[in-house]
Scaffold this motif. Structure first.
Motif, mmCIF file in Angstrom:
data_model
loop_
_atom_site.group_PDB
_atom_site.id
_atom_site.type_symbol
_atom_site.label_atom_id
_atom_site.label_comp_id
_atom_site.label_asym_id
_atom_site.label_seq_id
_atom_site.Cartn_x
_atom_site.Cartn_y
_atom_site.Cartn_z
ATOM 1 N N TYR A 1 0.833 -1.106 -0.105
ATOM 2 C CA TYR A 1 0.159 -0.043 -0.051
ATOM 3 C C TYR A 1 0.990 1.794 0.131
ATOM 4 N N GLU B 1 0.033 2.282 -3.274
ATOM 5 C CA GLU B 1 -1.378 2.398 -3.548
ATOM 6 C C GLU B 1 -1.212 4.085 -3.131
ATOM 7 N N ASP C 1 -8.416 4.939 -6.258
ATOM 8 C CA ASP C 1 -7.978 3.931 -7.092
ATOM 9 C C ASP C 1 -8.012 2.610 -5.707
ATOM 10 N N TYR C 2 -7.406 3.025 -4.693
ATOM 11 C CA TYR C 2 -7.099 2.256 -3.930
ATOM 12 C C TYR C 2 -8.919 2.252 -3.257
ATOM 13 N N GLU D 1 -11.933 2.415 -4.393
ATOM 14 C CA GLU D 1 -12.602 1.636 -5.342
ATOM 15 C C GLU D 1 -12.262 0.094 -4.987
ATOM 16 N N SER D 2 -10.991 -0.121 -4.955
ATOM 17 C CA SER D 2 -10.306 -2.135 -5.181
ATOM 18 C C SER D 2 -10.293 -2.484 -4.288
ATOM 19 N N LYS E 1 -13.967 -2.089 -2.603
ATOM 20 C CA LYS E 1 -15.212 -1.835 -3.127
ATOM 21 C C LYS E 1 -14.957 -3.446 -3.568
ATOM 22 N N ALA E 2 -14.455 -3.371 -4.552
ATOM 23 C CA ALA E 2 -14.418 -4.451 -5.726
ATOM 24 C C ALA E 2 -14.181 -5.935 -5.006
ATOM 25 N N LYS E 3 -12.969 -6.097 -3.870
ATOM 26 C CA LYS E 3 -12.883 -6.486 -3.384
ATOM 27 C C LYS E 3 -14.245 -7.225 -2.239
ATOM 28 N N GLU F 1 -16.395 -8.927 -4.048
ATOM 29 C CA GLU F 1 -16.873 -9.998 -3.909
ATOM 30 C C GLU F 1 -16.619 -11.196 -3.606
#
Length: 158
Positions: free
Chosen positions: A41, A45, A51-52, A54-55, A57-59, A62
């Motif tokens: 990080y 990042e 972007d961090y 958003e990544s 949130k995507a994790k 999932e």
């Protein structure tokens, strides 16, 4: 062996040259996965906080899709695990805006986790505690950000 305090470590690190510091950091990264994640990080990042977020949130998205829904006990256990991991990513950042954004996203997903959310008092209490924490963190932010995050928070039914 007595563990040194942060101040003692800081004072000792002042006397190390660049090559020694690199070796210390690389050796530290070999011992725990969390150390390596934090180092990742900080190096890659931290400069791109949006972007961090958003990544992360995507994790979280999932992980919500992979929660075991065969039994409410396993569903609650999976939700707690997701929250624990989200808190870990928040801790890496140390940014209040990041914390609020991730926790609001978590609460939205938790409320959409039907039928378990409406059936389980434990899940509702988890969401309520996170909303209280979000409100506290929002109060420490800049006025414009407060307004934006309060609008997002108002979209959550609690």
């Amino acid at each position: 062996m007595k563990t040194a305090s942060v101040k003692e470590l800081k004072d000792e690190l002042k006397y190390k040259d660049e090559k020694e510091l690199i070796n210390i950091v690389l050796r530290l990264s070999r011992f725990k996965k969390e150390n390596k994640e934090l180092l990742t990080y900080l190096l890659f990042e931290a400069h791109h906080e949006d972007d961090y977020v958003e990544s992360v949130k995507a994790k979280i998205d999932e992980q919500f899709l992979s929660v075991n829904t065969r039994n409410i006990y396993y569903a609650k256990k999976g939700i707690r695990k997701i929250l624990k991991e989200a808190k870990k990513f928040i801790r890496y950042s140390g940014n209040k805006e990041t914390e609020v954004a991730i926790l609001i996203h978590f609460c939205k997903l938790l409320q959409d986790f039907q039928p378990y959310y409406s059936q389980s008092k434990v899940l509702r209490d988890i969401c309520t505690r996170q909303i209280v924490l979000i409100k506290v963190r929002i109060s420490t932010l800049h006025e414009d950000l407060q307004y934006d995050f309060e609008q997002e928070l108002n979209m959550i039914d609690y």
